[in-house]
Design a protein around this motif. Structure first.
Motif, PDB file in Angstrom:
ATOM      1  N   THR A  45      -3.761   7.639   5.637  1.00 55.72           N
ATOM      2  CA  THR A  45      -3.546   6.331   5.104  1.00 55.72           C
ATOM      3  C   THR A  45      -4.733   5.571   5.146  1.00 55.72           C
ATOM      4  OG1 THR A  45      -2.826   5.443   7.313  1.00 55.72           O
ATOM      5  CG2 THR A  45      -1.066   6.296   5.715  1.00 55.72           C
ATOM      6  N   ASN A  47      -7.246   5.323   2.928  1.00 57.47           N
ATOM      7  CA  ASN A  47      -7.493   4.725   1.671  1.00 57.47           C
ATOM      8  C   ASN A  47      -6.339   3.882   1.100  1.00 57.47           C
ATOM      9  OD1 ASN A  47      -9.918   5.851   1.664  1.00 57.47           O
ATOM     10  ND2 ASN A  47      -9.144   7.640   0.646  1.00 57.47           N
ATOM     11  N   SER A  48      -5.485   3.560   1.852  1.00 58.91           N
ATOM     12  CA  SER A  48      -4.067   2.828   1.283  1.00 58.91           C
ATOM     13  C   SER A  48      -4.652   1.420   1.314  1.00 58.91           C
ATOM     14  CB  SER A  48      -2.984   3.023   2.130  1.00 58.91           C
ATOM     15  OG  SER A  48      -1.920   2.536   1.842  1.00 58.91           O
ATOM     16  N   ASP A  49      -3.960   0.740   0.490  1.00 61.40           N
ATOM     17  CA  ASP A  49      -4.113  -0.665   0.534  1.00 61.40           C
ATOM     18  C   ASP A  49      -3.008  -1.476   0.746  1.00 61.40           C
ATOM     19  OD1 ASP A  49      -2.529  -0.102  -1.789  1.00 61.40           O
ATOM     20  OD2 ASP A  49      -3.383  -1.441  -3.222  1.00 61.40           O
ATOM     21  N   SER A  51      -1.099  -3.645   3.182  1.00 59.41           N
ATOM     22  CA  SER A  51      -1.057  -4.446   4.390  1.00 59.41           C
ATOM     23  C   SER A  51       0.131  -5.025   4.859  1.00 59.41           C
ATOM     24  CB  SER A  51      -1.719  -5.595   3.704  1.00 59.41           C
ATOM     25  OG  SER A  51      -1.885  -6.721   4.656  1.00 59.41           O
ATOM     26  N   ARG A  61       2.208  -8.872  -4.332  1.00 58.54           N
ATOM     27  CA  ARG A  61       1.309  -7.858  -4.640  1.00 58.54           C
ATOM     28  C   ARG A  61       0.448  -8.371  -6.019  1.00 58.54           C
ATOM     29  NH1 ARG A  61       1.797  -1.380  -5.144  1.00 58.54           N
ATOM     30  NH2 ARG A  61      -0.379  -1.012  -5.367  1.00 58.54           N
TER      31      ARG A  61
END
Length: 111
Positions: A45, A47-49, A51, A61
């Protein structure tokens, strides 16, 4: 002829279902079989955005989308809007259908 290698029987079908994940494992042996069939995988995870703070605060979002509306898709001049007061030209077959729908609604409501 070969030997009968039927492993699933009516007596042990619940053990097989629990060992394959269709039921919750009830014993250590069923859990061991399940973990052997379905080893735990590591999910990257980095590179996951996502939050957690944004989720908990309810912040929406943001989505960056680009739409090209410079070219019309088609000619929509053939479609017309008619006001509810009947101002405009409505074909007779449409008027008859509208009247029939209103009559059916009155019958359904018991009027």
């Amino acid at each position: 002829m070969g030997a009968n290698k039927q492993n699933v029987t009516p007596e042990n079908v619940d053990v097989w279902l629990a060992s394959t994940g269709f039921l919750f494992p009830r014993t250590e042996q069923e859990l061991m079989h399940f973990e052997k069939l379905f080893p735990e995988e590591e999910i990257d995870t980095s590179n996951s955005d996502v939050s957690i703070e944004r989720i908990l605060s309810g912040e929406p979002r943001s989505i960056n989308a680009v739409f090209n509306v410079s070219k019309p898709i088609g000619d929509f001049s053939q479609y017309r809007m008619v006001a509810r007061k009947g101002e405009g030209q409505i074909p007779d077959h449409i008027l008859n259908k509208m009247k029939q729908n209103q009559e059916n609604k009155k019958k359904d409501n018991g009027e």
